[in-house]
Design a protein around this motif. Structure first.
Motif, PDB file in Angstrom:
ATOM      1  N   SER A 408       0.846  -1.192   0.000  1.00 42.25           N
ATOM      2  CA  SER A 408       0.000   0.000   0.000  1.00 42.25           C
ATOM      3  C   SER A 408       0.882   1.244   0.000  1.00 42.25           C
ATOM      4  CB  SER A 408      -0.923   0.010   1.218  1.00 42.25           C
ATOM      5  OG  SER A 408      -0.168   0.180   2.395  1.00 42.25           O
ATOM      6  N   VAL A 409       0.383   2.310  -0.600  1.00 40.97           N
ATOM      7  CA  VAL A 409       1.161   3.545  -0.742  1.00 40.97           C
ATOM      8  C   VAL A 409       1.557   4.092   0.625  1.00 40.97           C
ATOM      9  CG1 VAL A 409       1.097   5.929  -1.559  1.00 40.97           C
ATOM     10  CG2 VAL A 409       0.116   4.111  -2.968  1.00 40.97           C
ATOM     11  N   THR A 410       0.619   4.110   1.567  1.00 40.21           N
ATOM     12  CA  THR A 410       0.896   4.666   2.896  1.00 40.21           C
ATOM     13  C   THR A 410       2.037   3.934   3.583  1.00 40.21           C
ATOM     14  OG1 THR A 410      -1.417   5.302   3.140  1.00 40.21           O
ATOM     15  CG2 THR A 410      -0.109   5.174   5.151  1.00 40.21           C
ATOM     16  N   MET A 411       1.996   2.591   3.560  1.00 39.24           N
ATOM     17  CA  MET A 411       3.041   1.820   4.232  1.00 39.24           C
ATOM     18  C   MET A 411       4.366   1.930   3.482  1.00 39.24           C
ATOM     19  SD  MET A 411       3.838   0.154   6.881  1.00 39.24           S
ATOM     20  CE  MET A 411       2.252  -0.216   7.638  1.00 39.24           C
ATOM     21  N   ALA A 412       4.309   1.939   2.169  1.00 38.90           N
ATOM     22  CA  ALA A 412       5.539   2.088   1.390  1.00 38.90           C
ATOM     23  C   ALA A 412       6.234   3.410   1.716  1.00 38.90           C
ATOM     24  CB  ALA A 412       5.225   2.009  -0.103  1.00 38.90           C
ATOM     25  N   ARG A 413       5.424   4.456   1.884  1.00 37.99           N
ATOM     26  CA  ARG A 413       5.995   5.767   2.235  1.00 37.99           C
ATOM     27  C   ARG A 413       6.678   5.725   3.600  1.00 37.99           C
ATOM     28  NH1 ARG A 413       1.123   9.739   0.171  1.00 37.99           N
ATOM     29  NH2 ARG A 413       1.926  10.101  -1.945  1.00 37.99           N
ATOM     30  N   ARG A 414       6.069   5.008   4.551  1.00 34.65           N
ATOM     31  CA  ARG A 414       6.682   4.921   5.879  1.00 34.65           C
ATOM     32  C   ARG A 414       8.091   4.348   5.785  1.00 34.65           C
ATOM     33  NH1 ARG A 414       2.059   2.498   9.995  1.00 34.65           N
ATOM     34  NH2 ARG A 414       0.448   4.041   9.527  1.00 34.65           N
ATOM     35  N   TYR A 415       8.226   3.280   5.016  1.00 32.13           N
ATOM     36  CA  TYR A 415       9.528   2.640   4.896  1.00 32.13           C
ATOM     37  C   TYR A 415      10.532   3.547   4.185  1.00 32.13           C
ATOM     38  CZ  TYR A 415       8.187  -1.882   6.782  1.00 32.13           C
ATOM     39  OH  TYR A 415       7.806  -2.886   7.637  1.00 32.13           O
ATOM     40  N   VAL A 416      10.089   4.186   3.138  1.00 32.81           N
ATOM     41  CA  VAL A 416      10.991   5.066   2.386  1.00 32.81           C
ATOM     42  C   VAL A 416      11.394   6.272   3.230  1.00 32.81           C
ATOM     43  CG1 VAL A 416      11.163   6.598   0.394  1.00 32.81           C
ATOM     44  CG2 VAL A 416      10.132   4.339   0.135  1.00 32.81           C
ATOM     45  N   GLU A 417      10.428   6.866   3.914  1.00 33.94           N
ATOM     46  CA  GLU A 417      10.723   8.043   4.729  1.00 33.94           C
ATOM     47  C   GLU A 417      11.620   7.680   5.913  1.00 33.94           C
ATOM     48  OE1 GLU A 417       6.944   9.730   5.720  1.00 33.94           O
ATOM     49  OE2 GLU A 417       6.494  10.294   3.638  1.00 33.94           O
ATOM     50  N   LEU A 418      11.365   6.525   6.544  1.00 31.57           N
ATOM     51  CA  LEU A 418      12.256   6.101   7.619  1.00 31.57           C
ATOM     52  C   LEU A 418      13.663   5.880   7.082  1.00 31.57           C
ATOM     53  CD1 LEU A 418      11.887   3.763  10.568  1.00 31.57           C
ATOM     54  CD2 LEU A 418      13.462   3.016   8.788  1.00 31.57           C
ATOM     55  N   TYR A 419      13.769   5.217   5.936  1.00 30.75           N
ATOM     56  CA  TYR A 419      15.082   4.959   5.338  1.00 30.75           C
ATOM     57  C   TYR A 419      15.814   6.277   5.073  1.00 30.75           C
ATOM     58  CZ  TYR A 419      18.528   2.737   2.256  1.00 30.75           C
ATOM     59  OH  TYR A 419      19.694   2.279   1.689  1.00 30.75           O
ATOM     60  N   ASP A 420      15.096   7.246   4.506  1.00 29.54           N
ATOM     61  CA  ASP A 420      15.719   8.538   4.202  1.00 29.54           C
ATOM     62  C   ASP A 420      16.156   9.261   5.467  1.00 29.54           C
ATOM     63  OD1 ASP A 420      15.342   8.117   1.523  1.00 29.54           O
ATOM     64  OD2 ASP A 420      13.523   9.331   1.369  1.00 29.54           O
ATOM     65  N   ASP A 421      15.323   9.196   6.527  1.00 28.71           N
ATOM     66  CA  ASP A 421      15.693   9.851   7.782  1.00 28.71           C
ATOM     67  C   ASP A 421      16.861   9.137   8.457  1.00 28.71           C
ATOM     68  OD1 ASP A 421      13.946  11.920   7.635  1.00 28.71           O
ATOM     69  OD2 ASP A 421      12.436  11.079   8.979  1.00 28.71           O
ATOM     70  N   PHE A 422      16.858   7.799   8.404  1.00 32.10           N
ATOM     71  CA  PHE A 422      17.963   7.060   9.011  1.00 32.10           C
ATOM     72  C   PHE A 422      19.275   7.301   8.265  1.00 32.10           C
ATOM     73  CE2 PHE A 422      16.220   3.462  11.874  1.00 32.10           C
ATOM     74  CZ  PHE A 422      15.332   4.340  12.459  1.00 32.10           C
ATOM     75  N   MET A 423      19.175   7.670   6.994  1.00 33.06           N
ATOM     76  CA  MET A 423      20.367   8.012   6.222  1.00 33.06           C
ATOM     77  C   MET A 423      21.094   9.231   6.796  1.00 33.06           C
ATOM     78  SD  MET A 423      21.455   6.350   3.523  1.00 33.06           S
ATOM     79  CE  MET A 423      22.109   7.691   2.504  1.00 33.06           C
ATOM     80  N   LYS A 424      20.364  10.057   7.520  1.00 32.17           N
ATOM     81  CA  LYS A 424      20.953  11.275   8.076  1.00 32.17           C
ATOM     82  C   LYS A 424      21.739  11.012   9.356  1.00 32.17           C
ATOM     83  CE  LYS A 424      16.831  13.755   6.456  1.00 32.17           C
ATOM     84  NZ  LYS A 424      15.599  14.482   6.898  1.00 32.17           N
ATOM     85  N   ALA A 425      21.610   9.821   9.917  1.00 26.96           N
ATOM     86  CA  ALA A 425      22.181   9.530  11.228  1.00 26.96           C
ATOM     87  C   ALA A 425      23.637   9.079  11.140  1.00 26.96           C
ATOM     88  CB  ALA A 425      21.355   8.458  11.923  1.00 26.96           C
ATOM     89  N   ASP A 426      24.390   9.405  12.194  1.00 24.19           N
ATOM     90  CA  ASP A 426      25.738   8.857  12.337  1.00 24.19           C
ATOM     91  C   ASP A 426      25.669   7.421  12.849  1.00 24.19           C
ATOM     92  OD1 ASP A 426      27.053  11.333  11.670  1.00 24.19           O
ATOM     93  OD2 ASP A 426      26.531  12.059  13.669  1.00 24.19           O
ATOM     94  N   TYR A 427      24.722   7.189  13.736  1.00 20.84           N
ATOM     95  CA  TYR A 427      24.532   5.860  14.304  1.00 20.84           C
ATOM     96  C   TYR A 427      23.043   5.520  14.330  1.00 20.84           C
ATOM     97  CZ  TYR A 427      29.049   4.184  16.077  1.00 20.84           C
ATOM     98  OH  TYR A 427      30.321   3.668  16.168  1.00 20.84           O
ATOM     99  N   ILE A 428      22.739   4.261  14.007  1.00 13.56           N
ATOM    100  CA  ILE A 428      21.388   3.731  14.180  1.00 13.56           C
ATOM    101  C   ILE A 428      21.432   2.824  15.405  1.00 13.56           C
ATOM    102  CG2 ILE A 428      19.563   2.311  13.177  1.00 13.56           C
ATOM    103  CD1 ILE A 428      20.891   3.060  10.410  1.00 13.56           C
ATOM    104  N   VAL A 429      20.566   3.087  16.367  1.00 14.94           N
ATOM    105  CA  VAL A 429      20.561   2.332  17.616  1.00 14.94           C
ATOM    106  C   VAL A 429      19.333   1.430  17.660  1.00 14.94           C
ATOM    107  CG1 VAL A 429      20.648   2.460  20.128  1.00 14.94           C
ATOM    108  CG2 VAL A 429      21.688   4.277  18.753  1.00 14.94           C
ATOM    109  N   SER A 430      19.559   0.146  17.838  1.00 16.28           N
ATOM    110  CA  SER A 430      18.463  -0.818  17.927  1.00 16.28           C
ATOM    111  C   SER A 430      18.278  -1.234  19.382  1.00 16.28           C
ATOM    112  CB  SER A 430      18.760  -2.043  17.063  1.00 16.28           C
ATOM    113  OG  SER A 430      17.782  -3.041  17.264  1.00 16.28           O
ATOM    114  N   ILE A 431      17.021  -1.124  19.856  1.00 16.17           N
ATOM    115  CA  ILE A 431      16.710  -1.438  21.253  1.00 16.17           C
ATOM    116  C   ILE A 431      15.552  -2.425  21.298  1.00 16.17           C
ATOM    117  CG2 ILE A 431      16.049  -0.501  23.503  1.00 16.17           C
ATOM    118  CD1 ILE A 431      17.085   2.224  22.579  1.00 16.17           C
TER     119      ILE A 431
END
Length: 519
Positions: A408-431
């Motif tokens: 679905s378009v809405t869910m696809a956007r979530r993944y793309v937008e998260l990916y783009d925002d995570f690209m800005k990070a120095d570190y990705i922290v998984s908890i």
């Protein structure tokens, strides 16, 4: 000094400190839930469909408004057992291999103390727990296993000794049978898998007739694991105290052990997978369409109404969500991702500057509803609006399945937008996220960030394995060619790393190695 940029990704483990159950307990509780209210809600949805609509005439089956409504029940236990033994047999065998160690952990959480348990056992048997062993008396067929350490276990031997003295006790007999069924089922699954894969050790490659005979062996799951499943899903645990009869005490202990085994071993992905496709074709299998719709409503109701949350901690902490506020004081928090369905993280940061940061729910949430007919996601609908909608809507919650809504378009956007925002990070922290196989859609996203974009991943790890072992396991789960961009911080029960709050340890790591690959 440059302010470090951090992205945070949460899994179910991040919420245990707030009182929420882990994934296994979540699954067990789901299948214990009464479904009457969810069934009635589904009936209201059916009544709201206009019989003259294209939706009703083309998509729904004939006479749908008078058809019987089906739900998951005891008939699905066999599928749960089959999937659990197939995918979690190593976990089950390891549990029985370390039975005394596992029971000791169960006892740590129980209000009946070990000395009371031992005293009651001796009073009834004249033996101490550990004073009798059945390792030389009970032997499994060597075709299944050469040696079974369970029979040397102190606690399993205690159960056997009690049953030997009280051999007409129905409850104790069920507990022992449940243990043996799981043991034999797990060993049997190993044997069946080996036979089916290696029926002919050598055969001409050009002759397909030998391949045609593969997969001929199977287990009757009605006789393996069913007893334990019925105990933990259908029976009520007996409340006991220091004055209770020894057989009642050991029955309750057996119940808790089985619950502990199934909370780690239950696998319902195959069950959900076999039903999820019928969200898109109710005409093909109306019963399966009903079951998956009602199940998803049950999941949402469990999360919103039945989960016990420590409201004081959720309000003022401490917890990982509250730690975000401290982390943001010392860094730039660029984005928050989560596989959790509730909105607790948004509630915690609501009155802070972090409220402006997006929270991406990658496995759906209790605020999302899904229309399988249109492959459309709606956010913020009330239950009344859902019940009166012209289409049947289901909560958008990926339990151990549900990949199609990703298109679905809405869910696809979530993944793309998260990916783009995570690209800005120095570190990705998984908890609290396990990177397990049923989260392959998320694992691929993280793998791309690490290998294709050279992003660094920091895992907050809470376990008994060494850092090196945990790192190797994670590298295998993510299918990474190298572990250079992975760093693991071992956190304790207070969310500290070597006595320092995890977010401070993280920032020390980021500042120390801003442009280096971590080991």
């Amino acid at each position: 000094m440059t302010i470090p940029k951090i992205a945070v990704f949460f899994g179910a483990g991040a919420e245990i400190g707030y009182g929420l159950p882990n994934g296994g307990r979540f699954a067990l509780d789901l299948f214990r839930m009464p479904l009457d209210s969810d069934k009635n809600f589904f009936k209201e949805q059916i009544k709201s469909i206009q019989n003259t609509s294209i939706y009703a005439s083309k998509w729904m089956p004939k006479n749908y408004h008078n058809k019987r409504i089906h739900v998951f029940g005891k008939g699905e236990f066999e599928g749960l057992i089959a999937s659990s033994l197939e995918y979690k047999r190593d976990y089950i065998l390891d549990y029985f291999d370390k039975f005394d160690e596992k029971v000791a952990k169960v006892l740590e959480k129980w209000y009946i103390k070990e000395d009371v348990l031992c005293a009651k056992f001796k009073e009834n048997t004249n033996f101490d727990i550990g004073g009798v062993s059945y390792g030389q008396v009970i032997r499994l067929n060597k075709t299944l296993a050469q040696e079974v350490s369970l029979f040397n276990s102190e606690y399993f031997s205690a159960f056997i000794k009690l049953l030997e003295i009280n051999n007409q006790n129905r409850n104790l007999k069920k507990i022992v049978r449940a243990f043996l069924e799981l043991l034999v089922g797990a060993f049997g699954q190993n044997l069946i898998s080996k036979l089916n894969e290696e029926l002919f050790e050598d055969a001409p490659d050009a002759l397909s007739v030998f391949d045609d005979l593969s997969g001929v062996f199977s287990i009757d799951y009605r006789s393996v694991g069913q007893t334990g499943m019925e105990i933990v899903l259908e029976e009520e645990v007996i409340h006991v105290d220091k004055d209770s009869f020894v057989l009642d005490v050991f029955y309750t202990l057996g119940y808790l052990i089985l619950e502990d085994i199934y909370s780690g071993a239950i696998d319902y992905q195959a069950l959900i997978d076999s039903h999820y496709r019928y969200l898109y074709n109710p005409k093909a299998q109306w019963a399966k369409f009903c079951r998956i719709c009602i199940f998803l409503h049950c999941v949402r109701r469990y999360i919103t109404e039945k989960v016990t949350v420590d409201m004081n901690k959720l309000s003022s902490g401490p917890g990982f969500y509250h730690d975000l506020i401290n982390l943001s004081d010392m860094s730039e928090l660029v984005a928050i991702g989560t596989t959790n369905y509730n909105s607790f993280v948004s509630q915690v940061i609501k009155e802070t500057p972090l409220s402006k940061k997006p929270v991406y729910h990658l496995n759906g949430s209790v605020d999302d509803y899904y229309d399988p007919y249109l492959n459309t996601i709606y956010t913020g609908l009330t239950e009344k609006q859902v019940s009166q909608h012209s289409h049947i809507l289901v909560p958008l919650i990926f339990t151990q399945s549900g990949i199609k809504p990703l298109t679905s378009v809405t869910m696809a956007r979530r993944y793309v937008e998260l990916y783009d925002d995570f690209m800005k990070a120095d570190y990705i922290v998984s908890i609290g996220f396990g990177f397990n196989g049923d989260d392959g859609h998320i694992n691929g996203l993280v793998r791309s960030l690490i290998e294709d974009k050279n992003k660094k991943l920091c895992i907050l790890y809470h376990g008994n394995e060494s850092i090196a072992t945990a790192k190797k396991t994670l590298q295998e789960k993510l299918r990474l060619t190298s572990g250079n961009n992975i760093h693991i911080l071992n956190v304790d029960d207070n969310r500290n790393v070597d006595g320092v709050p995890w977010y401070q340890a993280l920032l020390q790591l980021v500042i120390k190695k801003p442009n280096q690959q971590t080991g």
